[in-house]
Motif scaffolding. Structure first.
Motif, short mmCIF file in Angstrom:
data_model
loop_
_atom_site.label_atom_id
_atom_site.label_comp_id
_atom_site.label_asym_id
_atom_site.label_seq_id
_atom_site.Cartn_x
_atom_site.Cartn_y
_atom_site.Cartn_z
N UNK A 89 0.98 -1.18 -0.07
CA UNK A 89 -0.01 0.01 0.02
C UNK A 89 0.95 1.16 -0.03
N UNK A 90 0.62 2.12 -0.92
CA UNK A 90 1.41 3.36 -1.29
C UNK A 90 0.59 4.50 -0.20
N UNK A 91 1.61 5.20 0.52
CA UNK A 91 1.15 6.38 1.11
C UNK A 91 0.40 5.80 2.62
N UNK A 92 -0.44 6.94 3.14
CA UNK A 92 -1.08 6.49 4.32
C UNK A 92 -2.04 5.58 4.04
N UNK A 93 -2.26 4.77 4.73
CA UNK A 93 -2.99 3.44 4.45
C UNK A 93 -4.40 3.08 5.28
N UNK A 94 -5.06 3.99 5.65
CA UNK A 94 -6.47 3.70 6.14
C UNK A 94 -7.21 3.23 5.00
N UNK A 95 -7.48 3.84 3.85
CA UNK A 95 -8.22 3.20 2.91
C UNK A 95 -7.77 2.19 2.28
N UNK A 96 -6.37 2.03 2.11
CA UNK A 96 -5.79 1.04 1.53
C UNK A 96 -6.01 -0.31 2.23
N UNK A 97 -5.91 -0.20 3.51
CA UNK A 97 -5.88 -1.42 4.42
C UNK A 97 -7.33 -2.00 4.19
N UNK A 98 -8.22 -1.15 4.13
CA UNK A 98 -9.80 -1.59 4.15
C UNK A 98 -9.97 -2.35 2.87
N UNK A 99 -9.36 -1.80 1.74
CA UNK A 99 -9.54 -2.32 0.46
C UNK A 99 -8.75 -3.82 0.34
N UNK A 100 -7.45 -3.83 1.10
CA UNK A 100 -6.89 -5.30 1.09
C UNK A 100 -7.76 -6.09 1.70
N UNK A 101 -8.30 -5.71 3.08
CA UNK A 101 -9.20 -6.77 3.86
C UNK A 101 -10.45 -6.96 2.95
N UNK A 102 -10.81 -6.21 2.32
CA UNK A 102 -12.03 -6.71 1.42
C UNK A 102 -11.67 -7.42 0.17
N UNK A 103 -10.60 -7.57 0.06
CA UNK A 103 -10.13 -8.74 -1.07
C UNK A 103 -9.36 -8.12 -2.30
N UNK A 104 -8.57 -6.67 -2.09
CA UNK A 104 -7.70 -6.43 -3.27
C UNK A 104 -6.20 -6.94 -2.71
N UNK A 105 -5.51 -7.17 -3.72
CA UNK A 105 -4.07 -7.52 -3.60
C UNK A 105 -3.21 -6.73 -4.53
N UNK A 106 -1.91 -7.03 -4.36
CA UNK A 106 -0.84 -6.46 -5.33
C UNK A 106 -0.70 -5.03 -4.88
N UNK A 107 -0.32 -4.15 -5.83
CA UNK A 107 0.02 -2.52 -5.52
C UNK A 107 -1.46 -1.75 -5.28
N UNK A 108 -1.65 -1.53 -4.12
CA UNK A 108 -2.57 -0.46 -4.02
C UNK A 108 -2.12 1.16 -3.96
#
Length: 439
Positions: A148-167
């Protein structure tokens, strides 16, 4: 689903009866140094920064997902590797988020590989400044599920919800930031954190933000270039978002009631960006009634606002001056700071009765020995209570790191990168400067 936001241990070696250890998440310039503690034996008093991005991301993920979210700052706990790995093996987390750094990555990649060896089913997610420029490399060379690039509030939620790779960078907007839950604090960690500068803090104290980001483009500065913005060459847009007085008052009131903090330190990139924001915080702190301090520039508020800070309980400030040579400030650092004005502010702060901790940087790219001596003379001439002269750290994602790759940057005309300056650990850089006789 079980999720851990983790700041893993970072022990380096035992030397002359003491341990050398590192600080990582929460520090703009992660570095190693001697500590009072031993693995699994915590002793209070060393510099221990609160891991801001991790704390906010943990509470945000808990609020926005159904996951069982945990938080563990092993550096603040002074935890051993074996105790840390036992926790992971016992809990079998579905996701482990780790915030890495340039100075610690050579160490952290071993932690990543060991987690995978012991817990092969756990998905490891990497965050932190190096991810901005090396995400694809990390994913290809190590068992990492997402970066996850940068601050990662939104990115962490995206990963928990199923995304992977470069966020990619996904910043909170101003409304989202002020509507977000307060950062994570718990009884195990809350009173471990400590920053003794500026002088006057009383334990326990809390390190907090009143804003995110900074509009200035100092060549070495990490978070505005890599975490709250995406500006590796100092030519792009840098976000500044401020928490409202209402948010801050609710947050600080709850924090102090729960943990009885005696002092508050606003560790913003630049706390005093404008009179309006600072005066709003002063009103909040006047009502709360707890003494406080802040990280500041000398030139972004009026002299009367410094006095208002003092009247509202501000006992001291950190002031970033960086160099005692105006040419270096203008052409290498690009700090946009008038040195004479900065000195006048230091004298005014002392007249007001505030403590002042000055921060300076040695070994800048292209800086001469004579210019380093100008900085040393300035430090000795000012009525500072304490001063910090750090070696220049080259952190990935900053203009300084881009300079290393490109050889020159148009916006930093005086910066000339030599092989001797490419060091990510500022303490190591300073030791090398001292051994060479330059400082």
């Amino acid at each position: 689903m079980k999720v851990l936001f983790s700041n893993p241990p970072w022990w380096v070696r035992r030397e002359n009866g003491y341990w050398v250890a590192g600080v990582r998440a929460g520090s703009r310039w992660p570095a190693t140094g001697g500590v009072r503690s031993n693995p699994d034996h915590f002793r209070f008093g060393d510099y221990l920064p609160y891991p801001f991005f991790m704390g906010y991301a943990a509470s945000y993920a808990k609020d926005k997902t159904d996951a069982d979210v945990r938080f563990r700052d092993s550096i603040a706990l002074r935890e051993s590797y074996e105790k840390y790995y036992r926790l992971l093996t016992h809990e079998r987390f579905d996701y482990v988020f780790i915030e890495t750094s340039s100075p610690s990555w050579e160490h952290d990649c071993g932690v990543v590989d060991e987690i995978h060896r012991r817990c092969p089913e756990t998905r490891i997610v990497l965050t932190g400044p190096p991810v901005t420029s090396r995400a694809e490399e990390f994913l290809s060379q190590h068992p990492i599920h997402a970066c996850i690039k940068g601050e990662y509030e939104k990115g962490s939620v995206r990963v928990i919800n199923g995304e992977s790779g470069v966020i990619d960078f996904d910043f909170l907007n101003l409304h989202e930031m002020n509507a977000a839950p307060f950062p994570h604090y718990d009884p195990l960690h809350a009173k471990r954190y400590w920053d003794g500068s500026p002088p006057g803090h009383i334990r326990p104290h809390a390190q907090v933000w009143s804003s995110r980001g900074c509009p200035y483009r100092c060549i070495f500065c990490v978070w505005p270039a890599t975490m709250t913005g995406n500006d590796p060459d100092g030519a792009g847009r840098r976000l500044v978002r401020k928490y409202t007085p209402d948010y801050l008052e609710a947050f600080l009131t709850e924090l102090i009631e729960r943990y009885h903090f005696k002092t508050i330190y606003f560790d913003d990139d630049t706390f005093n960006l404008g009179d309006k924001h600072v005066l709003g915080v002063c009103e909040v702190m006047q009502r709360i009634g707890v003494r406080w301090s802040a990280m500041c520039r000398p030139d972004t508020i009026s002299m009367t606002t410094w006095a208002a800070m003092k009247e509202s309980g501000c006992f001291g400030v950190k002031i970033g001056i960086e160099s005692g040579n105006q040419w270096v400030l203008d052409n290498i650092i690009r700090k946009d700071l008038d040195l004479d004005h900065a000195c006048a502010v230091v004298y005014e702060l002392k007249r007001l009765g505030m403590t002042v901790h000055g921060t300076f940087t040695l070994g800048l790219p292209g800086e001469t020995e004579a210019q380093i001596n100008d900085t040393k003379r300035l430090i000795n001439s000012l009525p500072l209570d304490t001063a910090q002269a750090s070696g220049t750290a080259t952190i990935e994602g900053t203009p300084l790191h881009t300079l290393k790759a490109k050889g020159q940057l148009d916006k930093y005309a005086g910066a000339v990168q030599g092989d001797d300056a490419a060091e990510a650990d500022g303490n190591v850089r300073l030791e090398r400067l001292m051994r060479s006789g330059r400082v």
